[in-house]
Motif scaffolding. Sequence first.
Motif, PDB file in Angstrom:
ATOM      1  N   PHE A 171       0.591  -1.300   0.101  1.00 51.54           N
ATOM      2  CA  PHE A 171      -0.034  -0.055  -0.092  1.00 51.54           C
ATOM      3  C   PHE A 171       0.792   1.343  -0.051  1.00 51.54           C
ATOM      4  O   PHE A 171       0.354   2.327   0.017  1.00 51.54           O
ATOM      5  N   THR A 172       2.218   1.112  -0.032  1.00 46.27           N
ATOM      6  CA  THR A 172       3.098   2.200  -0.142  1.00 46.27           C
ATOM      7  C   THR A 172       3.431   2.362  -1.731  1.00 46.27           C
ATOM      8  O   THR A 172       4.058   3.503  -1.952  1.00 46.27           O
ATOM      9  N   SER A 173       2.902   1.471  -2.352  1.00 44.64           N
ATOM     10  CA  SER A 173       3.273   1.643  -3.808  1.00 44.64           C
ATOM     11  C   SER A 173       2.160   2.295  -4.642  1.00 44.64           C
ATOM     12  O   SER A 173       1.030   2.474  -4.182  1.00 44.64           O
ATOM     13  N   ILE A 174       2.299   2.689  -6.032  1.00 44.51           N
ATOM     14  CA  ILE A 174       1.323   3.016  -6.678  1.00 44.51           C
ATOM     15  C   ILE A 174      -0.028   2.293  -6.800  1.00 44.51           C
ATOM     16  O   ILE A 174      -1.006   2.749  -6.864  1.00 44.51           O
ATOM     17  N   ALA A 175       0.357   0.922  -7.102  1.00 38.92           N
ATOM     18  CA  ALA A 175      -0.493   0.064  -7.180  1.00 38.92           C
ATOM     19  C   ALA A 175      -1.406  -0.001  -5.826  1.00 38.92           C
ATOM     20  O   ALA A 175      -2.609  -0.267  -5.853  1.00 38.92           O
ATOM     21  N   GLY A 176      -0.748  -0.039  -4.867  1.00 41.58           N
ATOM     22  CA  GLY A 176      -1.260  -0.157  -3.455  1.00 41.58           C
ATOM     23  C   GLY A 176      -2.099   1.344  -2.994  1.00 41.58           C
ATOM     24  O   GLY A 176      -3.315   0.934  -2.537  1.00 41.58           O
ATOM     25  N   ILE A 177      -1.890   2.385  -3.318  1.00 44.82           N
ATOM     26  CA  ILE A 177      -2.598   3.424  -3.063  1.00 44.82           C
ATOM     27  C   ILE A 177      -3.655   3.284  -4.135  1.00 44.82           C
ATOM     28  O   ILE A 177      -4.935   3.688  -3.510  1.00 44.82           O
ATOM     29  N   HIS A 178      -3.611   2.727  -5.414  1.00 51.23           N
ATOM     30  CA  HIS A 178      -5.146   2.663  -6.108  1.00 51.23           C
ATOM     31  C   HIS A 178      -6.049   1.773  -5.395  1.00 51.23           C
ATOM     32  O   HIS A 178      -7.305   2.028  -5.251  1.00 51.23           O
ATOM     33  N   MET A 179      -5.374   0.740  -5.024  1.00 52.19           N
ATOM     34  CA  MET A 179      -6.324  -0.485  -4.464  1.00 52.19           C
ATOM     35  C   MET A 179      -6.816  -0.127  -3.167  1.00 52.19           C
ATOM     36  O   MET A 179      -7.833  -0.242  -2.739  1.00 52.19           O
TER      37      MET A 179
END
Length: 319
Positions: free
Chosen positions: A209-217
């Motif tokens: 959730f610190t990644s771009i994908a994590g923020i999106h999800m």
Amino acid sequence: MKQLRILRLLAVVTAVGAYVMLLMGAIVSKTESGQGCGNSWPFCHGQLIPESMPIATVIELSHRVVSGIDGFLILLLTVWSWIAFKDNVRIKTLGFMSLFFVVLQGGLGALTVVFEGDFTKKFALALHFGFSLISFASVVLLAVTLFEQQKAVGGESRPVGKGMKIATWGLAAWTYVIVYTGALVRHSDATMGCGFSFPGCGTTLFPDFTSIAGIHMLHRYGAYSLWLFSLLFLIAILKAYRDRRDYVRGGWLALGLITLQAVTGIVTVKTGGQLVAALVHTTIISIYFSVICYLCMQGGWPWKRKLERTEISSNPVTT
């Protein structure tokens, strides 16, 4: 009365202006035009009207002009409504909130222009949108309240219980949290963090959730929960408050809007984050939040035992 009709018209125009201001802010973010006027504020590149007008400058300058005009309209509406209904606590509160948050979001917007950095881009800009949303909802509710003045208040609607009040205010608060996660997605360039995948993020359901994908999800899972809570909210209304037409209509409208919001979110992902889809997405959540806030206003504070109806304690001076 003539003065009240003019005041109502001003409220409608101001609410439309607040929506345009909200939309222009989304366009600035989506097109990455935040630095269209450089680090200069309130002037654009140090000039009232810059000599060079590339598209980013036009978009940013237009946003500032619209915000300035609507900020003046909000000030005018607030002062006039305070004078016309000086003993009406609801009108005075909504007017104050409209003015306070438009000034706050304007000041924060100025800071995001003058000061650069990762924090400014991601967090401060998300706050900027959140404050704009509160100002928009406050202006809309003020307009609705002005139109409700001098209407006969019937006694057929029973007060809303404390449990339903807590549920309504809780839904409004959770919506606001999800709005911030959506703004964080936009300002972190995470709209396509999971590519074109839906409902999961490729083969990964819980990315870092610190990644771009994590923020999106993080935003996507929050949106899923918001739809579920809206459904449960409507079921609770239909079960216990069928006689409250305002709550029944509001509950159905909220579920319909959040469903459309989900659809536009899917369209945004499937179209690669197209501007039109993103603007519709912003529009629907703004209306949804205003509907939930209206129900909060209708139900009253959770810690009040009795439903307090705003009586017409002061009328505008006739002309």
